[in-house]
Scaffold this active site. Structure first.
Site, short mmCIF file in Angstrom:
data_model
loop_
_atom_site.label_atom_id
_atom_site.label_comp_id
_atom_site.label_asym_id
_atom_site.label_seq_id
_atom_site.Cartn_x
_atom_site.Cartn_y
_atom_site.Cartn_z
N LYS A 33 3.97 -5.93 0.12
CA LYS A 33 4.40 -4.56 0.39
C LYS A 33 5.08 -4.44 1.76
CE LYS A 33 0.07 -2.72 2.26
NZ LYS A 33 0.59 -2.49 3.61
N THR A 34 4.53 -5.13 2.77
CA THR A 34 5.14 -5.05 4.10
C THR A 34 6.54 -5.66 4.08
OG1 THR A 34 2.95 -5.23 5.12
CG2 THR A 34 4.84 -5.65 6.54
N ASP A 219 3.69 3.74 5.07
CA ASP A 219 2.87 2.66 4.53
C ASP A 219 1.43 3.15 4.37
OD1 ASP A 219 2.17 0.19 3.61
OD2 ASP A 219 2.25 -0.82 5.55
N GLU A 220 0.66 2.50 3.50
CA GLU A 220 -0.76 2.81 3.27
C GLU A 220 -0.96 4.30 2.99
OE1 GLU A 220 -2.68 0.42 2.91
OE2 GLU A 220 -2.19 -1.23 4.24
N GLN A 250 -7.00 0.56 -2.93
CA GLN A 250 -7.40 0.17 -1.57
C GLN A 250 -7.60 1.38 -0.66
OE1 GLN A 250 -5.67 -3.64 0.07
NE2 GLN A 250 -4.17 -3.31 -1.55
N ARG A 607 -8.96 -10.36 0.22
CA ARG A 607 -8.58 -10.99 1.50
C ARG A 607 -8.57 -12.51 1.34
NH1 ARG A 607 -5.86 -7.49 2.72
NH2 ARG A 607 -6.49 -6.71 0.68
#
Length: 738
Positions: A33-34, A219-220, A250, A607
């Site tokens: 995504k980044t 973002d997020e 998330q 993670r």
């Protein structure tokens, strides 16, 4: 330097190149995504010829913003100094520095951290004669912060007040608000609330920024709270383009006001939304990914996606059973040794995650015994150390003399014989004249009840601050801080006050602070940005746990699951998978809370790149008593074909060869054993004194129902009454002296 979006997968390419105004990019864990967001910005600048000054890019951490800027600089040529990129708090602190005069603040306002806020609340409580032994200042500060995140005012709290504490909360909140204004200070929540107030009171300023930020990228988005949502809604007028990236699976910050509905309802807020789903995971092996998918699939609040990967199946997830937290730590460290020596891992390849900070102690003890290098993210932060906070308090007063919280901290440090009685007299005198405490110190000789000798001491301190205020306009922030530490006597105080070892450690921290300021100044000059003392203090105030994470340091990383967001490691341990601990139940087993806990496990599991270890302890010491636990219900939500079960018995290890049957049977048998033994024996009766992690001490006043539906009513200190589901209440009985 030409941008080539063919480096991306097909869905990423479509998202990057889309010409639609409203984009929702649902990006699963490890799906790039980044990378997609960065390419989108680069594409807008190079291909669509959008001026960088018309782009607003909001990230979740300062670290993410820095990484994104570096990636952009390596991809295309542009004037990135014009680009507004950073966290909500850093971006709108910057905006407020430019516009806050419209709200009758000065541009040199101080940003109060949590300790400063507690100090302000403590002062307000004293003025209202509220006993701090009964109602701790931290409790008020926490409740005020929560109210502001929900955009509630003191009047709202007063209208909703159900008891004496909440009535007093409304008045403390009201006085606290005035106190911040008097001190020319803002807290973290104000950095979001003040822009909303600014935009609503001055529509011309809102139009100015709507016109400036033609392209908004967030973002997020799943972790935005009400004020953040309201800011974006105001800035994103009908002519603006908005692209949000997030993953509802998330969303893990409900406890601090994040609202998952912001992402679930994005297409209702912004019509003609185009949705892109990034579902290819580049991080985890198939076992880990499919297990994580299976867990989060139990949630109902989802937009839905199915992550997949081209990576190999990999090793099964190992579920480890221990007798207690000490044994759990030994098992973890034993496997760490195996990863280091058999699998040729480095220390920095390994992360140990836990639900609460308190869990790190047992693991840290075991790592130290084995001489294994580790670092704790979210422990005592560098800027929270006493010697650092003392110097920062001086710098805050030099920048903003109206900051009486910082002023009170330093007026008699190092000792200069100015006591609390003297400060209180000056404060009352200043209040009568409607001037600041600092200005009152400059007129101390006018106060007849203060002796000439004491007045001289106060005036010496006053002149010292004035001297450095003048110097701050002539010399660099690093030079000023170094000179100040010597001139005030802080350096000599540390040398004389502590033994050699402690003294050297504290001085090393101070010298590191000097380095930090010098590095900040150098970077800012390079980026052609302001490098004033005020700018440095703002950056320090907005530093988070993740910002302090150093991926280059070769050490095992210990951190909470919340702090692990956005990070990845070849090897991950998640400890404490027990009912009451993970899922952690704060106020009963609410459906939404349980779903968030499940999302938190999903974040932790994803993670891991190669190997994932999950552990639980049958008992755990808590508040000087031993609590018997049952394994987390989440363990049974992981399909057995992806796992292996190991026990802690010294000579026995169970590696299930037929996991589909034997592992599931063992876990289910364990669940049933504890359910049967606890169904009619919760360990409490009416009158039992108990402790709860969030609400403190209390007394059981009622029990109703039985089995899974049994509920306990508890009166906690501070007139807080809660009805909790017994099975998940997470109460610890307290011993009462006869």
């Amino acid at each position: 330097m030409l941008l080539n979006i063919k480096d991306l997968n097909q869905v990423q390419q479509k998202a990057v190149a889309s010409e639609k105004k409203h984009l929702l990019i649902l990006a699963g864990a490890g799906s790039g995504k980044t990378r997609t967001l960065t390419y989108r910005i680069a594409y807008l600048i190079q291909k669509r010829k959008v001026d960088a000054g018309h782009i607003l890019a909001v990230t979740f951490t300062n670290k993410a913003a820095q990484e994104m800027r570096k990636r952009l600089e390596s991809m295309i040529k542009a004037d990135f100094n014009k680009l507004w990129i950073g966290t909500f708090h850093s971006i709108f602190a910057r905006l407020l520095r430019l516009e806050v005069a419209y709200l009758h603040y000065k541009r040199n306002f101080t940003i109060y951290d949590t300790d400063d806020q507690v100090g302000a609340v403590r002062k307000v409580m004293s003025s209202l004669n509220i006993p701090q032994q009964i109602y701790p200042p931290k409790l008020y500060q926490s409740r005020i912060s929560h109210a502001k995140n929900l955009m509630l005012t003191p009047d709202d709290i007063e209208k909703q007040a159900k008891d004496e504490f909440e009535q007093s909360l409304a008045e403390v909140f009201r006085r606290y608000t005035h106190y911040l204004v008097e001190n020319n200070a803002l807290d973290f929540e104000d950095l979001l609330l003040m822009p909303i107030k600014l935009f609503d009171k001055h529509p011309d300023i809102l139009k100015k920024y709507q016109k400036k930020f033609k392209y908004i990228l967030v973002d997020e988005y799943q972790d935005t709270n009400k004020p953040q949502y309201q800011i974006i809604k105001r800035l994103a007028s009908k002519d603006n383009h908005i692209c949000v990236v997030g993953d509802e699976d998330q969303s893990i910050y409900r406890w601090r006001g994040a609202d998952i509905n912001n992402i679930l309802n994005f297409d209702k807020d912004f019509t003609d939304t185009v949705v892109f789903r990034l579902e290819e995971n580049y991080r985890s092996n198939k076992n880990i990914l499919q297990a994580a998918n299976a867990v989060v699939a139990h949630n109902q609040e989802r937009l839905g996606k199915n992550l997949w990967t081209n990576k190999q199946k990999g090793n099964p997830i190992v579920i480890m059973e221990a007798d207690n937290e000490m044994e759990e730590a030994k098992i973890v460290v034993e496997i760490v040794h195996n990863e280091l020596y058999s699998n040729k891992r480095t220390f920095k390849d390994i992360a140990i995650l836990y639900r609460t900070n308190a869990q790190s102690r047992a693991v840290e003890d075991e790592l130290r015994k084995n001489a294994l290098s580790y670092k704790v993210v979210g422990g005592l932060k560098f800027y929270e150390r006493k010697e650092i906070k003392d110097i920062l308090a001086y710098l805050k007063v030099i920048t903003n003399p109206a900051d009486s919280v910082s002023l009170r901290r330093i007026v008699n440090f190092p000792l200069r014989g100015i006591g609390e009685t003297t400060v209180t007299k000056i404060e009352k005198y200043a209040e009568a004249l409607k001037i600041s405490l600092f200005e009152g110190m400059g007129r101390v000789s006018e106060i007849s009840s203060i002796s000439a000798g004491m007045s001289n001491r106060v005036l010496e301190f006053y002149e010292l601050i004035k001297k450095y205020r003048a110097l701050s306009k002539e010399i660099s922030a690093a030079e000023l801080t170094s000179s100040l530490a010597q001139d005030t006597g802080i350096i000599s105080h540390i040398k004389n006050e502590y033994d050699q070892y402690e003294s050297d450690n504290r001085l090393d921290n101070i010298y590191e602070l000097f380095n930090s300021i010098e590095s900040f100044t150098r970077e800012r000059i390079k980026e052609k940005k302001d490098s004033s003392l005020s700018d440095y203090l703002e950056e320090v105030a907005l530093t988070t746990d993740v910002d302090e994470y150093d991926s280059d340091k070769n050490a095992i990383t210990l951190l909470t699951l919340h702090s692990a967001k956005g990070l990845e490691f070849p090897v991950v341990f998640i400890t404490g998978l027990e009912m009451g601990l993970f899922p952690l139940q704060r106020s009963g087993a609410e459906h939404a809370e349980l779903e968030e806990e499940r999302r938190l496990l999903y974040v932790g599991m994803t993670r891991a790149q190669d190997n994932l270890y999950l552990s639980f302890a049958r008992s755990r010491r808590k508040y000087n008593s031993v609590v018997v636990n049952e394994p987390s219900l989440f363990l049974d939500e992981i399909p057995p074909e992806y796992t292996e079960l190991r026990t802690s018995r010294k000579t026995e290890r169970i590696y299930s060869k037929t996991r589909k049957q034997s592992h599931r049977k063992k876990v289910l048998d364990y669940f049933r054993h504890h359910e049967m033994s606890q169904e009619n024996n919760i360990g409490f009766e009416i009158g039992t004194m108990v402790y709860h992690e969030s609400f403190g001490k209390g007394k059981v006043v009622g029990i109703e129902g039985h089995g899974d539906k049994m509920k306990i009513s508890v009166n906690f200190e501070g007139n807080i009454h809660k009805k909790l589901i017994a099975r998940y209440a997470n109460l610890t009985p307290l011993e009462v002296d006869e």
